[in-house]
Design an enzyme around this catalytic site. Structure first.
Site, PDB file in Angstrom:
ATOM      1  N   HIS A 199       0.831  -1.210   0.000  1.00 28.35           N
ATOM      2  CA  HIS A 199       0.000   0.000   0.000  1.00 28.35           C
ATOM      3  C   HIS A 199       0.862   1.255   0.000  1.00 28.35           C
ATOM      4  O   HIS A 199       2.050   1.228   0.320  1.00 28.35           O
ATOM      5  CB  HIS A 199      -0.997  -0.019   1.159  1.00 28.35           C
ATOM      6  CG  HIS A 199      -0.449   0.292   2.516  1.00 28.35           C
ATOM      7  ND1 HIS A 199      -0.481   1.547   3.067  1.00 28.35           N
ATOM      8  CD2 HIS A 199       0.120  -0.507   3.469  1.00 28.35           C
ATOM      9  CE1 HIS A 199       0.028   1.524   4.287  1.00 28.35           C
ATOM     10  NE2 HIS A 199       0.408   0.289   4.554  1.00 28.35           N
ATOM     11  N   ASP A 207       6.507   2.818   7.034  1.00 27.82           N
ATOM     12  CA  ASP A 207       5.152   2.318   6.796  1.00 27.82           C
ATOM     13  C   ASP A 207       4.356   3.318   5.970  1.00 27.82           C
ATOM     14  O   ASP A 207       3.933   4.359   6.480  1.00 27.82           O
ATOM     15  CB  ASP A 207       4.467   2.095   8.144  1.00 27.82           C
ATOM     16  CG  ASP A 207       3.084   1.492   8.019  1.00 27.82           C
ATOM     17  OD1 ASP A 207       2.701   1.074   6.911  1.00 27.82           O
ATOM     18  OD2 ASP A 207       2.375   1.446   9.048  1.00 27.82           O
ATOM     19  N   GLU A 253      -5.053   1.652   2.997  1.00 36.18           N
ATOM     20  CA  GLU A 253      -4.841   0.492   3.878  1.00 36.18           C
ATOM     21  C   GLU A 253      -4.934   0.895   5.335  1.00 36.18           C
ATOM     22  O   GLU A 253      -5.462   0.153   6.173  1.00 36.18           O
ATOM     23  CB  GLU A 253      -3.472  -0.137   3.588  1.00 36.18           C
ATOM     24  CG  GLU A 253      -3.186  -1.429   4.360  1.00 36.18           C
ATOM     25  CD  GLU A 253      -2.529  -1.232   5.713  1.00 36.18           C
ATOM     26  OE1 GLU A 253      -2.320  -2.235   6.423  1.00 36.18           O
ATOM     27  OE2 GLU A 253      -2.215  -0.075   6.090  1.00 36.18           O
ATOM     28  N   GLU A 254      -4.423   2.090   5.643  1.00 31.06           N
ATOM     29  CA  GLU A 254      -4.333   2.506   7.036  1.00 31.06           C
ATOM     30  C   GLU A 254      -5.701   2.670   7.693  1.00 31.06           C
ATOM     31  O   GLU A 254      -5.833   2.540   8.905  1.00 31.06           O
ATOM     32  CB  GLU A 254      -3.554   3.823   7.139  1.00 31.06           C
ATOM     33  CG  GLU A 254      -2.093   3.736   6.705  1.00 31.06           C
ATOM     34  CD  GLU A 254      -1.233   2.903   7.638  1.00 31.06           C
ATOM     35  OE1 GLU A 254      -1.773   2.327   8.605  1.00 31.06           O
ATOM     36  OE2 GLU A 254      -0.024   2.818   7.391  1.00 31.06           O
ATOM     37  N   ASP A 299       4.175  -4.958   3.234  1.00 36.81           N
ATOM     38  CA  ASP A 299       3.620  -3.711   3.757  1.00 36.81           C
ATOM     39  C   ASP A 299       4.781  -2.750   3.976  1.00 36.81           C
ATOM     40  O   ASP A 299       5.125  -1.962   3.100  1.00 36.81           O
ATOM     41  CB  ASP A 299       2.855  -4.002   5.045  1.00 36.81           C
ATOM     42  CG  ASP A 299       2.058  -2.814   5.555  1.00 36.81           C
ATOM     43  OD1 ASP A 299       2.597  -1.698   5.552  1.00 36.81           O
ATOM     44  OD2 ASP A 299       0.897  -2.990   5.969  1.00 36.81           O
ATOM     45  N   HIS A 317       3.773   5.316  12.895  1.00 38.04           N
ATOM     46  CA  HIS A 317       2.591   6.172  12.702  1.00 38.04           C
ATOM     47  C   HIS A 317       2.757   7.560  13.303  1.00 38.04           C
ATOM     48  O   HIS A 317       1.766   8.216  13.638  1.00 38.04           O
ATOM     49  CB  HIS A 317       1.340   5.514  13.275  1.00 38.04           C
ATOM     50  CG  HIS A 317       0.787   4.416  12.420  1.00 38.04           C
ATOM     51  ND1 HIS A 317      -0.466   3.880  12.619  1.00 38.04           N
ATOM     52  CD2 HIS A 317       1.297   3.746  11.359  1.00 38.04           C
ATOM     53  CE1 HIS A 317      -0.689   2.927  11.722  1.00 38.04           C
ATOM     54  NE2 HIS A 317       0.376   2.821  10.945  1.00 38.04           N
TER      55      HIS A 317
END
Length: 712
Positions: free
Chosen positions: A368, A378, A415-416, A444, A530
């Site tokens: 993603h 990420d 995706e998140e 990922d 994140h």
């Protein structure tokens, strides 16, 4: 360190960088054992007019073409700005991916969907207690002196928890450790009333959505989740070290479902049926109460004013932390969150390398693109690896390679928020994918740090091990990735995880339609997850300074894809699946001791599956020794069909009890039922366990029939 991004507001500032802007000079290109590969390439080039090179030649050539410069340049380009799903910045990131793949002459398209996403409109949080002045929290992640991304950091979404309910709450605080069911059970046992309170919990053990939902079920009016220094700041903070800075905040989704919340169980195609936004937000998969994430510094400030009994030792923080107490109060938290749940357009990017002999058979590679902030780990370490891998496939094509089966490269969006892009695409193409897909290969976040980690459906275990022996350890040129993998586990054994639940984009493929799948990465966790600090600087300083780990993941990813796409007989091994089923049954039997439930149906079905797996092993070994099907393509086709479709047989159209989207029954249905029976201990709950055992036995029997190719 990359130069600071510039934004003069002109259209040129938004143009995707193809070819990518090169990273800082001096980074060497990663190569793997070049001499034997060059000899093989020279030999093949001298005789390619006489005979087509063997697939093994192209695999060796693929491994020799790895370029850390290419991976670094793509990562730098993709992470110039925060690019949350549904934003213009993420659309520009999609343009970069489209341009990169199109420049390689791969047919590439964008597949858009209109889906429900959430964004913050207003947030506030303040702390008060008798004898203390009210403290308002800034809810801002600070940049640092010399931060090359300071100017564009303001474009990052304010810290929030997507899909949290809008509302205002002022109530006493209760500390709930990691927010697990057992933590709330402990509070109840200690007489700590959570009803109407604001729960403070820390990240680290369970999904953030579960923390908020567990708090709601316990009666809480709101929740606050913080990053405890014990788990996220155990050393020097970024930029001096890899750990979370004091103001760092982990943002994320709290939706427990998958896909677009307005189209449960079906695709968000144009003109489709939808539930209303209000209906979508009212489901049990939504948190249902206001919630906010905060930094470790803010979390500690709250804990200093919570009174009551001292929390247990394993609920405490690290060295230097205040004493954690349970509450409630006297600390009072005044929390307001107003969200905007709105329909937004997301964009999947799909690129196809058509197969020559079996174009209707698909090997799908997916990663993603969307990120909560800059997304250097990420997910864009994975995106960079995908584009570096694609460059190598293009070079193979120039040398005459064409895959036997079709390879599809997918770059998912949203995706998140809840695996949205991949789920919608799978739901929209369910029939085609179910009948044609050989395997799905997911990456990922390609690089978190050191060590190699893999999860898979069991028939792909041996393929992963074999491939890892051919890929160079990026941190030690004298060893293979297999050696590193062995060293990554304290037991000095290869450990392969399983693909349960909804951890990443493999979920729709495995759990919904039963496609054999893998998920791989270098490293497994990182402290700035994140947060605003997941940027190119962090990656270049701590995650992968030479970008060799990116190359290693791309090599492993591509090598597995080449073997699945090019080998005449699919390299699946169901004997390992039989062992996995046996081990699962042993665990179930231990939990059923002394209860009125029989596991006999499960044992019988596994024995039959083991017989079918051994029969398949025998067929494949016979073919390798003297190839009795040399002139019988239908026999080859039949064998591959059985290998490919066996995983589908583990699914059931009714799905798991209470979770109908999840169709794969090995073994979560039984586990869910046992957990419920252990809590309630009623005859009805144990009958449910027996029912689930019969259900899983039936799908295993179906899988045995498919694998053996025999009707009853």
């Amino acid at each position: 360190m990359p130069p600071p991004p510039e934004d003069d507001g002109s259209s040129s500032a938004r143009t995707p960088l193809i070819p990518p802007t090169p990273p800082p000079p001096g980074r060497a290109v990663a190569r793997l054992h070049p001499l034997p590969l060059l000899v093989a390439a020279a030999f093949a080039a001298s005789c390619h007019l006489l005979v087509a090179p063997a697939p093994s030649y192209y695999r060796s050539l693929f491994l020799s073409l790895g370029s850390n410069d290419t991976a670094a340049a793509h990562l730098h380009a993709l992470t110039l700005r925060p690019h949350l799903a549904g934003t213009e910045a993420n659309a520009r990131a999609a343009e970069h991916v489209v341009s990169a793949l199109s420049s390689l002459s791969f047919p590439t398209r964008v597949v858009p969907y209109s889906v429900l996403l959430a964004y913050p409109v207003h947030r506030s949080l303040s702390l008060s207690a008798p004898g203390h002045a009210t403290t308002p929290f800034a809810l801002v992640q600070d940049t640092y002196p010399g931060d090359p991304y300071a100017a564009v950091s303001a474009e990052a979404v304010p810290t929030f928890l997507a899909y949290a309910a809008s509302g205002s709450v002022a109530a006493e605080a209760v500390y709930a450790n990691y927010g697990r069911p057992e933590d709330f059970a402990y509070l109840a046992a200690r007489g700590v009333d959570v009803t109407g309170k604001v729960v403070l919990a820390r990240y680290g053990k369970v999904y953030r959505g579960d923390i908020v939902i567990n708090a709601r079920k316990a009666g809480a009016a709101a929740a606050v989740i913080y990053t405890d220094a014990k788990d996220y700041a155990a050393g020097e903070a970024f930029p001096d070290g890899p750990w979370m800075p004091p103001t760092g905040v982990q943002v994320g989704s709290t939706f427990k479902g998958v896909g677009d919340p307005t189209t449960p169980m079906w695709a968000s195609s144009e003109g489709c049926e939808r539930v209303s936004v209000a209906e979508a937000m009212a489901t049990d998969d939504m948190p249902g109460i206001p919630a906010l994430p905060v930094s470790g510094r803010d979390g500690e400030a709250i804990l200093q004013l919570i009174g009551g009994d001292v929390a247990p030792k394993d609920w405490q923080g690290g060295d230097g932390s205040p004493v954690y107490r349970l509450g409630p109060g006297p600390a009072v938290l005044n929390l307001t969150y107003i969200g905007n749940e709105t329909m937004a357009t997301i964009q999947n990017v799909i690129s196809v390398i058509e197969g020559k002999e079996e174009p209707e058979r698909y090997i799908i590679l997916g990663n993603h693109r969307d990120a909560w902030t800059f997304g250097a780990v990420d997910p864009n370490s994975g995106t960079a690896a995908l584009l570096e891998l694609a460059q190598r496939f293009s070079e193979l094509q120039k040398k005459g390679w064409r895959p036997r089966r079709t390879i599809i490269l997918c770059n998912w969006d949203a995706e998140e928020y809840g695996l949205v892009g991949s789920t919608e695409w799978v739901e929209e193409n369910r029939a085609m994918l179910t009948s044609r897909t050989v395997a799905y290969l997911n990456v990922d976040s390609a690089v978190y740090g050191a060590g190699f980690y893999a999860s898979a459906t069991p028939q792909l275990d041996e393929l992963l091990k074999e491939a890892s022996k051919q890929v160079q350890n990026p941190d030690n040129e004298t060893h293979s990735l297999y050696d590193l993998w062995m060293a990554s586990d304290s037991s000095s054994m290869i450990k392969i995880g399983r693909l349960g639940g909804g951890g990443s984009d493999y979920s729709a493929f495995v759990q919904h339609i039963g496609i054999p799948s893998i998920d791989i990465s270098m490293g497994s966790e990182y402290a700035v997850y994140h947060s605003l600090y997941d940027d190119f600087v962090w990656m270049e300083k701590f995650g992968d300074p030479l970008f060799r780990r990116h190359v290693a993941v791309a090599s492993m990813w591509g090598l597995v894809a080449l073997r699945l796409s090019d080998e005449e007989i699919l390299p699946f091994n169901y004997s390992t699946y039989a062992v996995e089923l046996e081990n699962g049954a042993i665990d179930i039997n231990k939990r059923l001791l002394g209860v009125p439930v029989s596991s006999s149906p499960l044992q019988k079905s596994i024995a039959e599956f083991k017989r079918a797996a051994l029969q398949m092993d025998s067929e494949m070994k016979t073919r390798k020794v003297w190839n009795p099907w040399r002139n019988n393509p239908l026999k080859v086709r039949d064998l591959n069909e059985r290998l490919m479709m066996t995983e589908r047989a583990f699914t059931d159209r009714e799905g798991l009890s209470g979770r109908p989207w999840y169709k794969h029954l090995v073994f979560p249905g039984v586990d869910d039922a046992i957990q419920m029976a252990e809590r309630t201990n009623t005859s009805e709950s144990w009958r449910s366990v027996q029912h689930e055992i019969y259900r899983i036995a039936r799908v295993i029997n179906q899988a045995s029939q498919v694998l053996s190719g025999e009707l009853t």
